[in-house]
Design an enzyme around this catalytic site. Structure first.
Site, short mmCIF file in Angstrom:
data_model
loop_
_atom_site.label_atom_id
_atom_site.label_comp_id
_atom_site.label_asym_id
_atom_site.label_seq_id
_atom_site.Cartn_x
_atom_site.Cartn_y
_atom_site.Cartn_z
N CYS A 179 46.60 31.44 47.59
CA CYS A 179 45.36 31.27 47.10
C CYS A 179 44.34 31.56 48.48
CB CYS A 179 44.56 29.96 46.88
SG CYS A 179 42.86 29.61 46.82
N ASP A 228 47.23 37.06 40.62
CA ASP A 228 47.13 36.04 41.48
C ASP A 228 48.09 36.28 42.58
OD1 ASP A 228 46.53 33.65 42.45
OD2 ASP A 228 48.11 32.64 41.53
#
Length: 311
Positions: free
Chosen positions: A253, A28
């Site tokens: 993100c 991530d």
């Protein structure tokens, strides 16, 4: 003053005695970089994190390289990585093709990535909120049949940049469907970092009331509004014992522009040390690792602890 004689340990009676740090920096964290990090640097990053005592290291993603080019080297990474006995190296998979690649790479733990909201499901998965479950069901079923553990990420649990507020019961309903499908753990994501501690309480209560035991819940906080640590403390007080974090605060993100970095692993560890909650990580080694990675990325780490201790 030597800061490494600190923090002072003051245990709290309403907290778990130990927790698991689910380290997401290599996946991530790096997936949101503007440039592609060389595979040999990623391998060393994972090895350094393992040396620092972290035992759950999300290694990479088998998402199509067109969508996440930063992780297009997933197969090469796992071939080069000497996976250590007793350590967990989960990978993210989006669909059956991703699962095929993960199985061929010999992984034992996968994660799928669902949405709590209609708009993000359409933007991130090109599916409606309901259609996403039809996409995930065969992946989870086949993974479980192959003996793999399955984690379900749920994004936009605390707010959506297009829809605004997200009802806790809606989050709980999505989570329950994933558990019923076969996900052994749910990671509830504050993808844009808008949650606050009372909101965390409400979402966790809704999930437990909806039939998902607290021992199957994890939390994944972003620090957009500086709330990641306070939200983590709220989750700990509710009995959550798996906390997602990213070394050096890397990440965000790629499908939600307002999302900033993840909760920094070092900041989490400093707080846990002060609370007397065991976690198994070596803070000095983590700081050294994140300082090393920041040098390779060409910018300072956003982690407050890395900046305080790393010079």
């Amino acid at each position: 003053m030597n800061p490494r004689k600190l923090p002072t340990v003051v245990p709290a009676a309403d907290l778990p005695s130990e927790i698991t740090i689910y380290e997401v920096g290599a996946r991530d964290g790096l997936q949101n970089e503007s440039t592609v990090v060389p595979v040999e640097v990623k391998v060393e990053f994972l090895d350094r994190l393992a040396d620092a005592g972290l035992t759950t290291l999300e290694a990479t993603s088998f998402v199509h390289p067109k969508w996440v080019p930063q992780l297009a080297d997933a197969e090469d990474l796992l071939r080069r990585l000497a996976r250590r006995p007793g350590l967990d190296y989960p990978v993210l998979v989006p669909n059956d093709r991703g699962l095929d690649r993960a199985l061929a790479a010999g992984v034992g733990h996968i994660a799928i990535f669902a949405s709590a909201t209609e708009t993000f499901a359409k933007r991130n998965l090109n599916r409606t909120l309901d259609e996403q479950f039809a996409m995930f069901a065969p992946v989870v079923t086949r993974a479980r049949a192959e003996g793999l553990r399955v984690r379900g990420y749920v994004s936009m649990c605390f707010g959506d940049p297009w829809e605004g507020a997200v009802a806790p019961d809606q989050v709980a309903a999505v989570g329950r469907r994933l558990v019923d499908m076969g996900c052994g753990q749910l990671s509830l994501g504050d993808t844009i970092g808008t949650g606050t501690p009372g909101h965390v309480d409400a979402v966790l209560d809704a999930c437990v009331d909806g039939g998902v035991p607290v021992n199957q819940l994890a939390v994944h906080f972003h620090d957009t509004f500086g709330q990641a640590l306070s939200n983590t403390l709220a989750a700990l007080r509710k009995g959550v014992t798996t906390i997602d974090a990213s070394a050096g605060g890397l990440g965000g993100c790629p499908y939600a522009e307002s999302a900033t970095g993840n909760l920094a692993t070092e900041d989490l560890v400093w707080m846990l040390d002060g609370l007397g909650v065991a976690h198994g990580a070596d803070l000095d080694a983590l700081v050294a690792t994140s300082t090393w990675m920041a040098e390779r990325l060409g910018r300072p780490s956003p982690s407050r602890v890395v900046r305080a201790l790393g010079g």
